[in-house]
Motif scaffolding. Structure first.
Motif, PDB file in Angstrom:
ATOM      1  N   UNK A   4       0.793  -1.217   0.000  1.00  0.00           N
ATOM      2  CA  UNK A   4       0.000   0.000   0.000  1.00  0.00           C
ATOM      3  C   UNK A   4       0.829   1.272   0.000  1.00  0.00           C
ATOM      4  N   UNK A   5       1.994   1.237  -0.627  1.00  0.00           N
ATOM      5  CA  UNK A   5       2.871   2.396  -0.594  1.00  0.00           C
ATOM      6  C   UNK A   5       2.434   3.442  -1.620  1.00  0.00           C
ATOM      7  N   UNK A   6       2.398   4.716  -1.182  1.00  0.00           N
ATOM      8  CA  UNK A   6       2.052   5.805  -2.084  1.00  0.00           C
ATOM      9  C   UNK A   6       2.982   6.973  -1.786  1.00  0.00           C
ATOM     10  N   UNK A   7       2.999   7.960  -2.678  1.00  0.00           N
ATOM     11  CA  UNK A   7       3.889   9.112  -2.517  1.00  0.00           C
ATOM     12  C   UNK A   7       3.059  10.390  -2.416  1.00  0.00           C
ATOM     13  N   UNK A   8       3.435  11.230  -1.446  1.00  0.00           N
ATOM     14  CA  UNK A   8       2.748  12.489  -1.222  1.00  0.00           C
ATOM     15  C   UNK A   8       3.768  13.625  -1.250  1.00  0.00           C
ATOM     16  N   UNK A   9       3.407  14.752  -1.825  1.00  0.00           N
ATOM     17  CA  UNK A   9       4.285  15.926  -1.864  1.00  0.00           C
ATOM     18  C   UNK A   9       3.908  16.894  -0.744  1.00  0.00           C
ATOM     19  N   UNK A  10       4.921  17.360  -0.006  1.00  0.00           N
ATOM     20  CA  UNK A  10       4.694  18.312   1.086  1.00  0.00           C
ATOM     21  C   UNK A  10       5.801  19.367   1.067  1.00  0.00           C
ATOM     22  N   UNK A  11       5.537  20.463   1.755  1.00  0.00           N
ATOM     23  CA  UNK A  11       6.570  21.502   1.878  1.00  0.00           C
ATOM     24  C   UNK A  11       7.650  21.072   2.864  1.00  0.00           C
ATOM     25  N   UNK A  12       7.201  20.656   4.067  1.00  0.00           N
ATOM     26  CA  UNK A  12       8.146  20.338   5.145  1.00  0.00           C
ATOM     27  C   UNK A  12       7.782  19.008   5.784  1.00  0.00           C
ATOM     28  N   UNK A  13       8.764  18.146   5.905  1.00  0.00           N
ATOM     29  CA  UNK A  13       8.631  16.928   6.699  1.00  0.00           C
ATOM     30  C   UNK A  13       9.463  17.093   7.954  1.00  0.00           C
ATOM     31  N   UNK A  14       8.853  16.834   9.100  1.00  0.00           N
ATOM     32  CA  UNK A  14       9.562  16.847  10.375  1.00  0.00           C
ATOM     33  C   UNK A  14       9.617  15.421  10.885  1.00  0.00           C
ATOM     34  N   UNK A  15      10.817  14.933  11.154  1.00  0.00           N
ATOM     35  CA  UNK A  15      10.984  13.562  11.659  1.00  0.00           C
ATOM     36  C   UNK A  15      11.194  13.633  13.163  1.00  0.00           C
ATOM     37  N   UNK A 144      13.176  18.583   8.490  1.00  0.00           N
ATOM     38  CA  UNK A 144      13.789  18.887   9.787  1.00  0.00           C
ATOM     39  C   UNK A 144      13.899  17.582  10.565  1.00  0.00           C
ATOM     40  N   UNK A 145      15.117  17.187  10.875  1.00  0.00           N
ATOM     41  CA  UNK A 145      15.341  15.959  11.647  1.00  0.00           C
ATOM     42  C   UNK A 145      15.354  16.316  13.126  1.00  0.00           C
ATOM     43  N   UNK A 146      14.478  15.656  13.896  1.00  0.00           N
ATOM     44  CA  UNK A 146      14.374  15.918  15.336  1.00  0.00           C
ATOM     45  C   UNK A 146      14.115  14.606  16.069  1.00  0.00           C
ATOM     46  N   UNK A 147      15.017  13.651  15.873  1.00  0.00           N
ATOM     47  CA  UNK A 147      14.788  12.284  16.355  1.00  0.00           C
ATOM     48  C   UNK A 147      15.230  12.045  17.788  1.00  0.00           C
ATOM     49  N   UNK A 148      15.828  13.044  18.444  1.00  0.00           N
ATOM     50  CA  UNK A 148      16.127  12.921  19.866  1.00  0.00           C
ATOM     51  C   UNK A 148      17.238  11.954  20.201  1.00  0.00           C
TER      52      UNK A 148
END
Length: 475
Positions: A4-15, A144-148
């Motif tokens: 069920x993998x799909x692709x979505x376009x976004x401005x910002x991904x925060x991890x 933005x990577x914020x994985x702690x």
């Protein structure tokens, strides 16, 4: 197999949705960006769920219990005081839930999409998110990577059974009779002292020559004094070697400062020797991310990494692992992405330990200022001379200290030891941020009777204008 993998376009991904990630996501959304937050565990990260908040709830409970059991000191006779630790844990969890629900509501109110799963970089413009057997992909303009971070595990003391990290220590079903704490930093001292107040016999071993490294000795000494009053044994310059567990207890062998070998048996061993950045399982190799030898991501003054459209914040970048630092960096990263001229400036980031007494520091301490070749003047005012402190039965608690440039009077830093140090430090931080001088603070009218007066009194003392203590000769 992922389906069920799909692709979505976004401005910002925060991890990551900890105090850095969720703040970054909300700020970016406020600035008009379409934002997706990817979090594999709970909203709020370690801080809200397994760190800052639950630990302070237990600290508060222990503080209330201690006050009641010593109420006779101020003429209040209290009998039959007991602890229902199950209810304490329920209350702690209710505090956590209120805050995590609040973050979820903020996401909804700011139109931030939250996705549950583990994020892995595919390339510099795309991540893959896997949750169970389902997967999706997100193409982003910025990330933005914020994985702690997670607790460091010592090879001779692997987590499991009666060897626990701070996570397990916050969720024990009952108050242990005995506990050994390996590591005398802020986490070990906060939790060790909390359990000691609840009745646990606690032993702390620290490899350096004092507990709470990073703070001046005059501050940590007051915490050591209170630990001893609680019956906590503290071994410094000590090294834990091995542990042997049974079904009922665990025995730790360690060496003291004199190289003497000792053994202590306890119900649990709490290992708090630092935290490790969570940068090893998100596919950073796929984007050739520049790292330090400690696994931290290198960033510039705007939280930009070596990959132009990828930012990093919080425990995974150099600097102290503090929740408020992560939140601050999150706002800088989001604002930079939105085209604002934001930049990080760490000169007024406070450090706080919720020990007893509380200790807090911001800016430079006296030693650091002198090491930088600065000529400094200091002012120090004791809790023992403050009316509000005495009325709180806290007259022996500590002091407020200010450090300033001797030539200009410009405030460089401040340290507080005592009740409400975590709150008092905010005024000093603001003064540093605004470029205030000792005279500015001394001329600011503070309400009486309050603990805040001590900041004003310390400034007056540095200027040789003290009213409530004898002025010292200024050279």
């Amino acid at each position: 197999m992922v389906v069920g993998e799909f692709t979505q376009d976004v401005d910002v991904v925060v991890i990551g949705a900890g105090p850095g990630g969720y703040v970054a996501a909300i700020r970016a959304a406020q600035l008009g960006k379409k934002v997706v937050v990817v979090e594999k565990d709970e909203v709020g990260g370690v801080c809200l769920n397994r760190g800052c908040i639950p630990s302070k709830a237990l600290i508060s409970a222990a503080h209330h219990y201690e006050i009641m059991t010593h109420a006779s000191n101020i003429g209040i006779q209290a009998e039959g005081i007991s602890i229902d630790y199950g209810k304490v844990q329920e209350w702690k969890e209710s505090v956590v839930k209120k805050l995590t629900d609040g973050v979820s509501s903020l996401f909804k109110g700011n139109k931030v999409e939250r996705v549950k799963g583990e994020a892995i970089f595919v390339n510099e413009k795309e991540i893959r998110v896997v949750s169970g057997y389902e997967g999706s992909r997100y193409r982003f303009n910025h990330c933005i990577i914020a994985t702690g971070s997670r607790p460091i595990e010592l090879k001779p003391f692997p987590y499991g059974g009666r060897i626990i990290s701070s996570t397990e220590a916050l969720s024990l079903k009952e108050i242990p009779k005995t506990m050994m704490v390996i590591g005398g930093g802020y986490i070990g001292i906060e939790l060790g002292q909390t359990y000691a107040k609840l009745g646990t016999k606690v032993t702390v071993i620290e490899g350096l020559d004092s507990i709470l490294p990073g703070f001046e000795a005059e501050m940590s000494r007051l915490v050591t004094r209170n630990l001893k009053k609680l019956g906590v044994e503290v071994y410094t310059n000590a090294m834990a070697k091995e542990a042997k567990q049974t079904d009922h207890d665990i025995t730790v062998t360690f060496t003291t400062r004199n190289n003497e070998e000792k053994q202590i048996t306890a119900d649990y061993v709490l290992v708090t020797v630092g935290r490790r950045p969570n940068t090893d399982e998100i596919g950073l190799d796929a984007i050739n991310m520049k790292m330090t030898d400690k696994g931290l991501i290198e960033i510039d003054h705007q939280c930009k990494t070596s990959v132009p459209n990828v930012y990093a914040i919080g425990d995974i970048v150099p600097g102290p692992a503090l929740a408020h630092k992560a939140s601050y960096e999150g706002k800088v990263a989001a604002e930079t992405i939105a085209g604002h001229p934001s930049a990080i400036d760490y000169k007024a980031i406070p450090a706080v330990v919720f020990s007893d007494p509380e200790i807090a520091s911001v800016g430079l301490n006296e030693t650091e200022a002198k090491e930088q070749g600065l000529k400094v003047i200091t002012g120090k005012f004791p809790y023992a001379a403050n009316g509000r402190s005495l009325s709180m039965n806290a007259g022996d608690a500590g002091f407020v200290k200010l450090v300033a440039n001797q030539e200009t009077g410009l405030l460089l830093g401040g340290q507080v030891v005592g009740p409400e140090a975590s709150n008092l430090i905010a005024e000093i931080g603001l003064a540093i941020e605004m470029g205030a001088t000792l005279e500015d603070i001394a001329l600011t009218i503070h309400a009486h009777p309050t603990l805040g007066e001590m900041v004003m009194e310390a400034a007056e003392g540095a200027l040789g204008q003290a009213i409530h203590q004898i002025n010292r000769q200024i050279k």
